[in-house]
Design an enzyme around this catalytic site. Sequence first.
Site, mmCIF file in Angstrom:
data_model
loop_
_atom_site.group_PDB
_atom_site.id
_atom_site.type_symbol
_atom_site.label_atom_id
_atom_site.label_comp_id
_atom_site.label_asym_id
_atom_site.label_seq_id
_atom_site.Cartn_x
_atom_site.Cartn_y
_atom_site.Cartn_z
ATOM 1 N N LYS A 1 1.159 -0.841 0.111
ATOM 2 C CA LYS A 1 -0.129 0.371 -0.046
ATOM 3 C C LYS A 1 1.105 1.558 -0.389
ATOM 4 C CE LYS A 1 -4.298 2.418 2.841
ATOM 5 N NZ LYS A 1 -4.650 1.835 3.764
ATOM 6 N N SER B 1 -9.488 2.568 2.814
ATOM 7 C CA SER B 1 -8.965 3.079 2.091
ATOM 8 C C SER B 1 -8.287 2.629 0.795
ATOM 9 C CB SER B 1 -8.207 4.273 2.687
ATOM 10 O OG SER B 1 -6.955 3.522 3.588
ATOM 11 N N SER C 1 -10.502 0.035 7.003
ATOM 12 C CA SER C 1 -9.754 -0.001 5.543
ATOM 13 C C SER C 1 -8.898 -1.244 4.794
ATOM 14 C CB SER C 1 -8.570 1.506 5.650
ATOM 15 O OG SER C 1 -9.235 2.827 5.267
#
Length: 492
Positions: free
Chosen positions: A79, A154, A178
């Site tokens: 990420k 996210s 997330s």
Amino acid sequence: MTDLHRLSIRELAEGLKTAQFSSRELTQHYLNRIAKIDSHVHSFVTISPELALAEADAADGLLKSGMAGLMTGIPLAHKDIFCTKGIKTTAGSKMLDNFISPYDATVVAKGKEAGLVTLGKVNMDEFAMGSTSESSYYETTRNPWALDHVPGGSSGGSAAAVAADLAPIATGTDTGGSIRQPASFCGLTGLKPTYGRVSRFGMIAYASSLDQGGPIARSAEDCAYLMNVIAGHDAKDSTSVNKEADDYVANLNGTSVKGLRIGIPKQYFNVAGLDADVKARVEESLKKLEEMGAILVEIDLNMTEAYVPTYYLIAPAEASSNLSRFDGVRYGYRCENPVDLMDLYKRSRSEGFGPEVQRRILIGTYALSAGYYDAYYVKAQKVRRLIQQDFLKAFESVDVIAAPSAPTTAYKIGASLDPVEMYLGDIYTIAVNLAGLPAINAPVGFDKDNLPVGLQLIGNYWSESQLLSVVHQYQQATDWHSKRAAIAEENA
């Protein structure tokens, strides 16, 4: 060699160990898939082929010399919130579009130590603020199951990359769902560990008392392999707990589902906005666990209505403090030709941050301002303690708590959700972060539009092994985790 992306982490590790294929061949296979498929999905912000192949060659050297570890040579995606030395780290924001970190986050460093190969950095909501990945400065990531739908957020890029078989595993972060919500939207397994279990050093902060890193993968078994790498104490992170991590792979069959007491909070299944298909699939999965020997126990979680207002005071307050460092002075985006220091601050921040980030900074700054601090922020912290106590009381009579991971399946891209509507979509996930508990999403079927549905299991502190074990056994008895989106079936 065309179906390497269909192998589990265990099968990939075995194939590398027995020289059925090399890490370079495996890495090139994934790079080819990214080149062919990611133009449809937009999961990657930065692809690092030269670095990946160099790391793969080093892994092959270790494999040949007999010095390799369990995960040596296996590719993954990070990420874009984890700092990576020499690769751009953006947190999905224009503010950091030019930022190349001079160091590695602990999660990244541990991956390198274990011989993992970094394919690149994947997209996310800007500074992890959002539930759709649409607040990213970069192209909107698409859900591999339906390209006109969001992958969640996210950690949407992490989930989309794994769901499209562009990476076998990915790191994610979870501040209010997330990891779990995008895993739910993309038909994957995602684990949010106990707060303090995975180091936050080098992970760009959103809300420091809520953020936690974890794995996103197809199965609980694959998640366990990555947890073995990234979990553990880190002296560089003052919130990292000095408690030895489990061997999550060895413990995959360590919890018996027979006799496991699963709490069913009646408040969770009466939430307005809970989709009928989501409710049905979750209830079917609980019925399956009951057939496997689990005991379903109705429980009360009386603080449910307080989750959203409490979270959306505490998280923005911490964000307004954390994001004050992005001022156009030291690094990151800087406006052109500022007339004075105040102009530099104002324009750098208003031009560098997107609307959702600006909204949360303003909410947080208001909550922390003189005259409102006690009325809002301090009160929210007191309610947070009551939410934690509510969970601990429930764990006196049950082993785990079950819930949907999200009240709906994936939204359409561009769906006109106002901010409050979007925040209410986090109802099932945010309390876990407020309390610091571990929780996992497991895929449990599809809605009428063939979009994935997720079951969330919440555990008591440090019960990651138990959660992974329960989901692993459920996945031995079902095949939802092995279902693939049509785009993932394409060969490259």
